[in-house]
Design a protein around this motif. Sequence first.
Motif, PDB file in Angstrom:
ATOM      1  N   ALA A  88       0.699  -1.195  -0.136  1.00  0.00           N
ATOM      2  CA  ALA A  88       0.153  -0.045  -0.048  1.00  0.00           C
ATOM      3  C   ALA A  88       0.920   1.244   0.064  1.00  0.00           C
ATOM      4  CB  ALA A  88      -1.009   0.028   0.999  1.00  0.00           C
ATOM      5  N   THR A  89       1.773   1.077   0.708  1.00  0.00           N
ATOM      6  CA  THR A  89       2.713   2.296   0.869  1.00  0.00           C
ATOM      7  C   THR A  89       3.427   2.510  -0.598  1.00  0.00           C
ATOM      8  OG1 THR A  89       3.302   2.027   3.280  1.00  0.00           O
ATOM      9  CG2 THR A  89       4.701   3.502   1.810  1.00  0.00           C
ATOM     10  N   PHE A  90       4.052   1.551  -1.162  1.00  0.00           N
ATOM     11  CA  PHE A  90       4.649   1.774  -2.346  1.00  0.00           C
ATOM     12  C   PHE A  90       3.700   2.275  -3.733  1.00  0.00           C
ATOM     13  CE2 PHE A  90       7.828  -1.775  -1.215  1.00  0.00           C
ATOM     14  CZ  PHE A  90       8.602  -0.770  -0.705  1.00  0.00           C
ATOM     15  N   ALA A 117       4.776  13.974 -11.657  1.00  0.00           N
ATOM     16  CA  ALA A 117       5.105  13.922 -13.032  1.00  0.00           C
ATOM     17  C   ALA A 117       3.900  14.506 -14.050  1.00  0.00           C
ATOM     18  CB  ALA A 117       5.374  12.285 -13.432  1.00  0.00           C
ATOM     19  N   ALA A 118       2.622  14.231 -13.695  1.00  0.00           N
ATOM     20  CA  ALA A 118       1.645  14.999 -14.497  1.00  0.00           C
ATOM     21  C   ALA A 118       1.504  16.187 -14.197  1.00  0.00           C
ATOM     22  CB  ALA A 118      -0.004  14.377 -14.194  1.00  0.00           C
ATOM     23  N   ASP A 119       1.519  16.773 -13.111  1.00  0.00           N
ATOM     24  CA  ASP A 119       1.743  18.152 -12.924  1.00  0.00           C
ATOM     25  C   ASP A 119       2.829  19.016 -13.897  1.00  0.00           C
ATOM     26  OD1 ASP A 119      -0.156  18.089 -11.271  1.00  0.00           O
ATOM     27  OD2 ASP A 119       0.687  17.980  -9.284  1.00  0.00           O
ATOM     28  N   ARG A 166       3.938   5.521  -5.445  1.00  0.00           N
ATOM     29  CA  ARG A 166       3.939   5.510  -7.242  1.00  0.00           C
ATOM     30  C   ARG A 166       2.786   6.512  -7.500  1.00  0.00           C
ATOM     31  NH1 ARG A 166       2.648   0.851  -7.259  1.00  0.00           N
ATOM     32  NH2 ARG A 166       4.885   0.023  -7.424  1.00  0.00           N
ATOM     33  N   ALA A 167       1.459   6.599  -6.664  1.00  0.00           N
ATOM     34  CA  ALA A 167       0.609   7.503  -7.214  1.00  0.00           C
ATOM     35  C   ALA A 167       0.946   9.235  -7.162  1.00  0.00           C
ATOM     36  CB  ALA A 167      -0.763   7.137  -6.201  1.00  0.00           C
TER      37      ALA A 167
END
Length: 298
Positions: free
Chosen positions: A179-181, A192-194, A185-186
Amino acid sequence: MAKAAFILPGVFLLGALALSSVFVVDEREKVLVLQFGQVRQEINTPGLGFKIPLIQEVVRYEDRILGLPTQPLEVTPLDDRRLVVDAFARWRIVNLVDFREAVGPGGTDAAQSRLDRIINAAIREVLGSVPSGAVLSEDRTGLMNKIRDIARREAASLGVDVIDVRLTRTDLPDQNLAATFARMRAEREREAADEIARGNEAASRVRATADRTVVEVTSEARKQAEVIRGEADAQRNAIYAEAFGRDPEFFAFTRSLTAYDRALTAGNSSIVMSPDSTFFTYLRSEQPPVPALAAPQD
């Protein structure tokens, strides 16, 4: 002979008693002399020591710095992210009498067990008061010093001194790693999207500026070209007008020759016209008039 038979065992017995009353204290240890479980003597320096045989006993303790690796421990920092922590402590016996009274005959093993509980409690107290980012950071010296100070204060009643405490591992529980990874990643994908969006926005601004500059430069160039072309046409018309004004007949003759050259070029479309057409005025005459150039007028 009978007397010798009694003397020899007595000598051996006295010798054995004398030898059992002497003991050696190593430089790496401290010694307590106990009589019926009570402390009668404390020896902190290396050398020979003496005790009463069969009545007193010698108990030896380490005078060196000892290590204590703690068991993995789950803690919950301020942000409720559970962490698995283990530590390594270094400690030393500083007061033999207090140590004996605190741990009894259990000795070092009993002290290690009690120190483990003390250090675990100090770890929970300190790490539970800070966010997980501070625990997982590379600089944890302040946290480790706080844990050491608390453990030292609590362990003073045992007659030991906690010299240092080091956090050897601070990880997430196995069940939380996925869950942490995924969350990390999110977050990275969102960043990256920003960045991509900001880059596209900057590229659009640069592209719009370049397009506007192209239009402005092109418009300015066309305007200047039209101005130059207009000035050239005006100058050409002025020259034609001046030439026509000086000798209209010669001007008409040169224009007719130009028309003949264009009309009679090979490959042009065929034309049918009367021979007495005004188009052939200069070709029809036997001696076509060739007007002289008018003399320039002052």
